[in-house]
Design a protein around this motif. Structure first.
Motif, mmCIF file in Angstrom:
data_model
loop_
_atom_site.group_PDB
_atom_site.id
_atom_site.type_symbol
_atom_site.label_atom_id
_atom_site.label_comp_id
_atom_site.label_asym_id
_atom_site.label_seq_id
_atom_site.Cartn_x
_atom_site.Cartn_y
_atom_site.Cartn_z
ATOM 1 N N ILE A 8 23.968 41.715 66.020
ATOM 2 C CA ILE A 8 23.416 42.354 67.222
ATOM 3 C C ILE A 8 24.107 41.815 68.468
ATOM 4 N N LEU A 9 24.218 40.499 68.555
ATOM 5 C CA LEU A 9 24.849 39.860 69.712
ATOM 6 C C LEU A 9 26.288 40.329 69.882
ATOM 7 N N LEU A 10 27.079 40.300 68.815
ATOM 8 C CA LEU A 10 28.479 40.705 68.912
ATOM 9 C C LEU A 10 28.615 42.179 69.255
ATOM 10 N N GLY A 11 27.752 43.025 68.670
ATOM 11 C CA GLY A 11 27.798 44.450 68.975
ATOM 12 C C GLY A 11 27.472 44.727 70.429
ATOM 13 N N ALA A 12 26.440 44.059 70.939
ATOM 14 C CA ALA A 12 26.041 44.255 72.339
ATOM 15 C C ALA A 12 27.116 43.722 73.286
ATOM 16 N N LEU A 13 27.689 42.556 72.966
ATOM 17 C CA LEU A 13 28.751 41.985 73.803
ATOM 18 C C LEU A 13 29.991 42.876 73.808
ATOM 19 N N LEU A 14 30.408 43.346 72.635
ATOM 20 C CA LEU A 14 31.593 44.188 72.545
ATOM 21 C C LEU A 14 31.386 45.503 73.289
ATOM 22 N N ALA A 69 23.418 49.701 87.298
ATOM 23 C CA ALA A 69 22.119 50.247 87.683
ATOM 24 C C ALA A 69 21.489 51.090 86.584
ATOM 25 N N TYR A 70 22.219 51.319 85.484
ATOM 26 C CA TYR A 70 21.640 52.069 84.378
ATOM 27 C C TYR A 70 20.681 51.187 83.587
ATOM 28 N N PHE A 71 19.531 51.732 83.274
ATOM 29 C CA PHE A 71 18.521 50.970 82.535
ATOM 30 C C PHE A 71 19.061 50.507 81.187
ATOM 31 N N THR A 72 19.817 51.379 80.507
ATOM 32 C CA THR A 72 20.343 51.009 79.197
ATOM 33 C C THR A 72 21.271 49.811 79.287
ATOM 34 N N VAL A 73 22.121 49.791 80.300
ATOM 35 C CA VAL A 73 23.026 48.653 80.477
ATOM 36 C C VAL A 73 22.224 47.379 80.706
ATOM 37 N N GLN A 74 21.243 47.458 81.581
ATOM 38 C CA GLN A 74 20.414 46.284 81.846
ATOM 39 C C GLN A 74 19.680 45.823 80.598
ATOM 40 N N MET A 123 19.277 37.312 72.230
ATOM 41 C CA MET A 123 19.919 36.862 71.002
ATOM 42 C C MET A 123 20.503 35.462 71.168
ATOM 43 N N LEU A 124 21.135 35.200 72.305
ATOM 44 C CA LEU A 124 21.654 33.858 72.564
ATOM 45 C C LEU A 124 20.533 32.834 72.544
ATOM 46 N N TRP A 125 19.418 33.185 73.140
ATOM 47 C CA TRP A 125 18.269 32.278 73.180
ATOM 48 C C TRP A 125 17.750 31.990 71.781
ATOM 49 N N GLN A 147 25.130 51.190 72.339
ATOM 50 C CA GLN A 147 24.051 50.884 73.264
ATOM 51 C C GLN A 147 22.846 51.805 73.135
ATOM 52 N N HIS A 148 23.045 53.018 72.589
ATOM 53 C CA HIS A 148 21.928 53.949 72.457
ATOM 54 C C HIS A 148 21.411 54.091 71.033
ATOM 55 N N ARG A 149 22.148 53.583 70.053
ATOM 56 C CA ARG A 149 21.725 53.741 68.662
ATOM 57 C C ARG A 149 21.657 52.404 67.930
ATOM 58 N N PHE A 150 22.831 51.814 67.700
ATOM 59 C CA PHE A 150 22.870 50.645 66.837
ATOM 60 C C PHE A 150 22.055 49.476 67.371
ATOM 61 N N VAL A 151 22.305 49.085 68.602
ATOM 62 C CA VAL A 151 21.581 47.930 69.141
ATOM 63 C C VAL A 151 20.080 48.183 69.207
#
Length: 239
Positions: free
Chosen positions: A21-27, A48-53, A62-64, A117-121
């Protein structure tokens, strides 16, 4: 005493799942930033997009979880985890229902950042919440506070669009798309209601999963040292 649920915080499959999850979101977000620089998209719009935030919040979460053992996290951590889970899952649902073009919803030809960002994560984080119990019981009544961030986001987006530069991140927030500010009551109200229902559902699932797996009580290490946890604390790919 029931045997411990195998998918606990330090189980190898759980750690591996969270690393993915972390690597997918970071990439995905790194790729987004490269595209932002190349296209000249203003950072003040991209971020400013909610999905990005929400995806950035997932990275932090995930880091935490990977970097701090369960017993060393503050007592309110499970509410933070639940809130971020609700935000990212609902961001994916709102995109599919309201924002994606009809041919995008089930298509696999969308670009990587969109899919990630809209499916996998979203669904990977949702499964993490479903399968890995919380350390403490979620108080569903307190989950109402999880709405604070979506409401604050809504207010900030309207203040910016109405008073600063006229830019709105999503059509359901834009009065120009709905014949004025009064026309926003319906679409925006639907989104807020969806968030409220979704948040309550996530909280209820969290509480039920805890009781189903840890009803025998806390693990001996937690039971023997209670003070150790209480004292420590749109159509573009960015939509």
């Amino acid at each position: 005493m029931r045997p411990r649920w195998p998918l606990h915080d330090r189980a190898v499959p759980v750690v591996a799942w969270r690393v993915v999850i972390l690597l997918g979101a970071l990439l995905a977000e790194g790729w987004n930033i490269v595209n932002m620089v190349r296209s000249g998209e203003p950072p003040t719009e991209h971020f400013a997009y909610f999905t990005v935030q929400a995806n950035i919040l997932v990275i932090v979460l995930m880091l935490w979880m990977l970097g701090t053992r369960e017993e060393h996290r503050p007592r309110w951590f499970d509410h933070v985890r639940g809130a971020i889970t609700a935000y990212i899952v609902l961001a994916g649902i709102v995109y599919a229902v309201l924002l994606a073009k009809p041919d995008e919803v089930w298509s696999w030809t969308v670009d990587f950042t969109n899919a990630a960002q809209h499916r996998f994560v979203p669904w990977m984080v949702g499964l993490d919440w479903l399968l890995v119990p919380t350390a403490r019981r979620i108080r569903v009544s307190r989950a109402a506070w999880w709405m604070a961030y979506p409401v604050a986001y809504l207010v900030a987006a309207w203040l910016r669009g109405g008073l600063v530069d006229g830019w709105f991140p999503y059509p359901f927030l834009d009065p120009g798309e709905h014949g004025g500010w009064a026309g926003l009551v319906g679409p925006t109200g639907q989104v807020l209601l969806a968030f409220l229902i979704g948040i309550m559902l996530v909280a209820v699932i969290g509480r039920l999963r805890y009781r189903a797996t840890d009803s025998a009580g806390p693990s001996p290490s937690l039971a023997s040292s209670p003070s150790s946890t209480s004292s420590r604390p749109y159509s573009n790919s960015s939509a």
